[in-house]
Design an enzyme around this catalytic site. Structure first.
Site, short mmCIF file in Angstrom:
data_model
loop_
_atom_site.label_atom_id
_atom_site.label_comp_id
_atom_site.label_asym_id
_atom_site.label_seq_id
_atom_site.Cartn_x
_atom_site.Cartn_y
_atom_site.Cartn_z
N GLU A 175 37.74 39.65 34.36
CA GLU A 175 38.49 40.35 35.06
C GLU A 175 39.70 39.85 35.24
O GLU A 175 40.54 39.32 35.71
CB GLU A 175 37.88 40.10 36.49
CG GLU A 175 38.61 40.86 37.58
CD GLU A 175 38.11 40.63 39.09
OE1 GLU A 175 37.45 39.75 39.38
OE2 GLU A 175 38.54 41.47 40.00
N LYS A 217 35.77 43.80 33.98
CA LYS A 217 36.15 44.29 35.19
C LYS A 217 37.43 44.53 35.46
O LYS A 217 38.40 43.70 35.83
CB LYS A 217 35.52 43.19 36.28
CG LYS A 217 35.93 43.43 37.66
CD LYS A 217 35.11 42.56 38.38
CE LYS A 217 35.55 42.93 40.03
NZ LYS A 217 34.68 42.19 41.14
P1 13P Z 1 37.88 44.11 45.30
O1 13P Z 1 37.08 45.34 44.94
O2 13P Z 1 38.03 43.96 46.92
O3 13P Z 1 39.36 44.28 44.57
O4 13P Z 1 37.07 42.73 44.87
C1 13P Z 1 36.73 42.72 43.51
C2 13P Z 1 36.66 41.28 43.11
O5 13P Z 1 35.69 40.76 42.85
C3 13P Z 1 38.11 40.66 43.32
O6 13P Z 1 37.94 39.53 42.42
#
Ligand code: 13P
Length: 339
Positions: A175, A217
């Site tokens: 991510e 992500k």
């Molecule tokens: P949000 O969808 O609230 O941005 O959170 C996703 C997430 O896992 C952030 O690390």
């Protein structure tokens, strides 16, 4: 197909996405305080268990990302949290980074930590039932940032994390989040995200990470939340698809977007449009935290013992996002509030 490749596909099989319920205790305390609920470990579990035992889990949630505290908790029925999630046909996952810390050398930026002792923690999480993991890096946009140092340091950490996770036979969610805060244009978000993704995949390859057993992500390509120029959903979807097509290797099976501060409806509508226009082979799904939980949390706070109404709201949100993964969402369906 290897076991991890199989898990990666299952997590976001058509119609399903991921529930990011891995808020650290600090973040969860902020969320609960915002609705005037005391942040005790019991209350944190109570809210999460309400979601994890909702019907919407079965059809729309392929995986749930947990926090260290939650993966070790026992639910009211005596099952552990991972057992409860599995009983709804979903896969338990775990956030394994230890947070974004000040980056020495560029102290206004952040680098995500958590590599020390990670191999041992992974083996513990596997035993507790986790089959995938998450590590989040954050990048702010401003005139001079993100710096090359922040981009390289985070790419290095993400890649070493992903390699260790696959060694432990789990799927890494990678991510790299380019934050929405600021006045920047959508074009600037595109440029920064492209650079960040390129750097991440260079390091993932260098570390011999199996991309077929990896889920990306990313953020969607959006203008900054203080930008004067708003973008419509078509522009957002087109720019997002272009950026991913140009910078993500084709072996990656799926992309699960974060919501990053979009409203619940924006996040659903944008994903729906992305899937409408999807000209890639990537499965495009969601891994939302706030955009799946906000309304449910607000309702739950009114009576934390009553699960029914909160579950209805969560079921609806999950279904709307589920529909958006195959471009079948519409504003009309949105208004039908029962799942
Ligand atoms: P949000 O969808 O609230 O941005 O959170 C996703 C997430 O896992 C952030 O690390």
């Amino acid at each position: 197909m290897s076991e991890i490749e199989n898990i990666a596909k299952q997590m976001i099989a058509k119609g399903k996405g991921i529930l990011a319920a891995d808020e650290s205790t600090g973040t969860m305390t902020k969320r609960l305080s915002s609705v005037n609920v005391e942040s005790t470990s019991e209350n944190r579990l109570r809210f999460r268990e309400t979601l994890f035992s909702a019907e919407g889990m079965k059809n729309y949630i392929g995986g749930v990302i947990l926090y260290d505290e939650t993966i070790k908790q026992k639910t009211s029925s005596g099952k552990t949290v991972p057992e409860l999630i599995k009983s709804f046909g979903s896969i338990p996952g775990i956030k394994v980074d230890t947070g974004a810390k000040k980056l020495a050398g560029s102290p206004e930026e952040k680098v995500t930590e958590g590599l020390d002792g990670l191999r041992e923690r992974l083996s513990e999480y596997y035993k507790l039932g986790a089959r995938f993991t998450k590590w989040r890096a954050v990048y702010s946009i401003s005139e001079k940032y993100p710096s090359q140092l922040a981009i390289k340091s985070n790419a290095h950490a993400l890649a070493r994390y992903a390699a260790l996770v696959q060694e432990a036979k789990m799927v890494p969610i990678v991510e790299p989040e380019v934050l929405m805060d600021g006045e920047h244009s959508i074009k600037k978000c595109f440029e920064v995200t492209a650079k960040v993704l390129k750097a991440c995949f260079e390091d993932l390859k260098l570390n011999k990470v199996n991309l077929k057993g990896t889920i990306l992500k990313p953020n969607m390509i959006l203008p900054g939340n203080k930008s004067k120029n708003k973008s419509n959903t078509k522009e957002i979807a087109e720019m997002t698809l272009k950026c991913l097509k140009e910078n993500v290797p084709a072996e990656v099976p799926g992309i699960a977007f974060l919501s990053g501060g979009q409203t619940e409806i924006e996040a659903t509508e944008n994903l729906n449009q992305i899937n409408k226009l999807n000209n890639t082979n990537f499965l495009m799904s969601f891994s939302y935290g706030r955009a799946l939980q906000q309304s449910a949390l607000k309702n739950w706070a009114q009576d934390i013992k009553d699960k029914t109404e909160t579950q209805k709201i969560f079921n609806h949100r999950s279904k709307m996002n589920g529909l958006s993964t195959s471009a079948k969402w519409s504003m009309d369906l949105e208004k039908q509030t029962t799942a």
